[in-house]
Design a protein around this motif. Structure first.
Motif, short mmCIF file in Angstrom:
data_model
loop_
_atom_site.label_atom_id
_atom_site.label_comp_id
_atom_site.label_asym_id
_atom_site.label_seq_id
_atom_site.Cartn_x
_atom_site.Cartn_y
_atom_site.Cartn_z
N ARG A 30 0.79 -1.22 0.00
CA ARG A 30 0.00 0.00 0.00
C ARG A 30 0.83 1.28 0.00
N ILE A 31 2.07 1.19 0.44
CA ILE A 31 2.91 2.38 0.50
C ILE A 31 3.91 2.46 -0.66
N LEU A 32 3.84 1.52 -1.58
CA LEU A 32 4.79 1.46 -2.67
C LEU A 32 4.30 2.20 -3.90
N ASN A 33 5.22 2.86 -4.57
CA ASN A 33 4.94 3.41 -5.89
C ASN A 33 5.19 2.30 -6.92
N MET A 34 4.19 2.00 -7.72
CA MET A 34 4.25 0.86 -8.63
C MET A 34 4.28 1.31 -10.08
N ALA A 35 4.72 0.40 -10.94
CA ALA A 35 4.83 0.73 -12.36
C ALA A 35 4.71 -0.51 -13.22
N TRP A 36 4.30 -0.30 -14.45
CA TRP A 36 4.36 -1.31 -15.49
C TRP A 36 5.44 -0.92 -16.48
N TYR A 37 6.25 -1.88 -16.83
CA TYR A 37 7.27 -1.73 -17.85
C TYR A 37 7.02 -2.75 -18.95
N ARG A 38 7.64 -2.54 -20.09
CA ARG A 38 7.55 -3.53 -21.15
C ARG A 38 8.87 -3.60 -21.90
N GLN A 39 9.11 -4.76 -22.50
CA GLN A 39 10.33 -4.96 -23.26
C GLN A 39 10.05 -5.89 -24.43
N ALA A 40 10.35 -5.42 -25.62
CA ALA A 40 10.28 -6.23 -26.82
C ALA A 40 11.66 -6.80 -27.10
N PRO A 41 11.74 -7.95 -27.78
CA PRO A 41 13.04 -8.54 -28.09
C PRO A 41 13.94 -7.56 -28.82
N GLY A 42 15.18 -7.45 -28.35
CA GLY A 42 16.13 -6.56 -28.96
C GLY A 42 15.96 -5.10 -28.59
N LYS A 43 15.00 -4.81 -27.75
CA LYS A 43 14.73 -3.43 -27.35
C LYS A 43 15.00 -3.25 -25.86
N GLN A 44 15.21 -2.02 -25.46
CA GLN A 44 15.38 -1.71 -24.05
C GLN A 44 14.03 -1.77 -23.33
N ARG A 45 14.09 -2.12 -22.07
CA ARG A 45 12.89 -2.06 -21.26
C ARG A 45 12.48 -0.60 -21.08
N GLU A 46 11.19 -0.33 -21.19
CA GLU A 46 10.70 1.02 -21.06
C GLU A 46 9.58 1.11 -20.04
N LEU A 47 9.49 2.24 -19.42
CA LEU A 47 8.42 2.52 -18.47
C LEU A 47 7.15 2.85 -19.24
N VAL A 48 6.08 2.14 -18.93
CA VAL A 48 4.80 2.33 -19.60
C VAL A 48 3.86 3.21 -18.79
N ALA A 49 3.73 2.89 -17.51
CA ALA A 49 2.80 3.61 -16.65
C ALA A 49 3.21 3.44 -15.21
N VAL A 92 6.88 -8.14 -23.67
CA VAL A 92 6.67 -8.73 -22.36
C VAL A 92 6.46 -7.60 -21.38
N TYR A 93 5.39 -7.67 -20.63
CA TYR A 93 5.04 -6.63 -19.68
C TYR A 93 5.39 -7.08 -18.27
N TYR A 94 6.03 -6.19 -17.54
CA TYR A 94 6.47 -6.46 -16.18
C TYR A 94 5.91 -5.41 -15.23
N CYS A 95 5.57 -5.84 -14.04
CA CYS A 95 5.31 -4.85 -13.00
C CYS A 95 6.47 -4.85 -12.02
N ASN A 96 6.65 -3.73 -11.38
CA ASN A 96 7.74 -3.59 -10.43
C ASN A 96 7.50 -2.32 -9.62
N LEU A 97 8.32 -2.14 -8.62
CA LEU A 97 8.32 -0.85 -7.95
C LEU A 97 8.79 0.19 -8.95
#
Length: 118
Positions: A30-49, A92-97
């Protein structure tokens, strides 16, 4: 440490929708700032939201107006509603802090595959 498990990906046609879920373990979600990232093959991971503990949100320009991030602290879950999907959303979509320059995210889960194709 919090553990995050993504789900909800799949194959959809352009213009379709998917809702991704990320379920967290632990009592501090509940106290964490969360985010979704995504990464396509051969591409850098990027912050989505991202969504803060105060429920403030931010989006990459490429997904604004199409994606919505939300959270349900009672369920320890963060969501990504994806509408009007485009082939370029395939990744590929990832969630993380939510990372930062001073504290980048170093560890990632399996993610969930989103494929947008006709």
């Amino acid at each position: 440490q919090v553990q995050l498990v993504e789900s909800g990906g799949g194959l959809v046609q352009p213009g379709g929708s998917l809702r991704l879920s990320c379920v967290a373990s632990g009592s501090i979600f509940r106290i964490l700032n969360m985010a979704w990232y995504r990464q396509a093959p051969g591409k850098q991971r990027e912050l989505v939201a991202s969504i803060t503990s105060g429920v403030s949100t931010d989006y990459a320009d490429s997904v604004k107006g199409r994606f919505t991030i939300s959270r349900d602290n009672a369920k320890n879950t963060v969501y990504l509603q994806m509408n009007s999907l485009k082939p370029e959303d395939t990744a590929v979509y990832y969630c993380n802090l939510l990372g930062s320059v001073s504290s980048p995210r170093l560890y990632w889960g399996q993610g969930t595959q989103v494929t947008v194709s006709s």
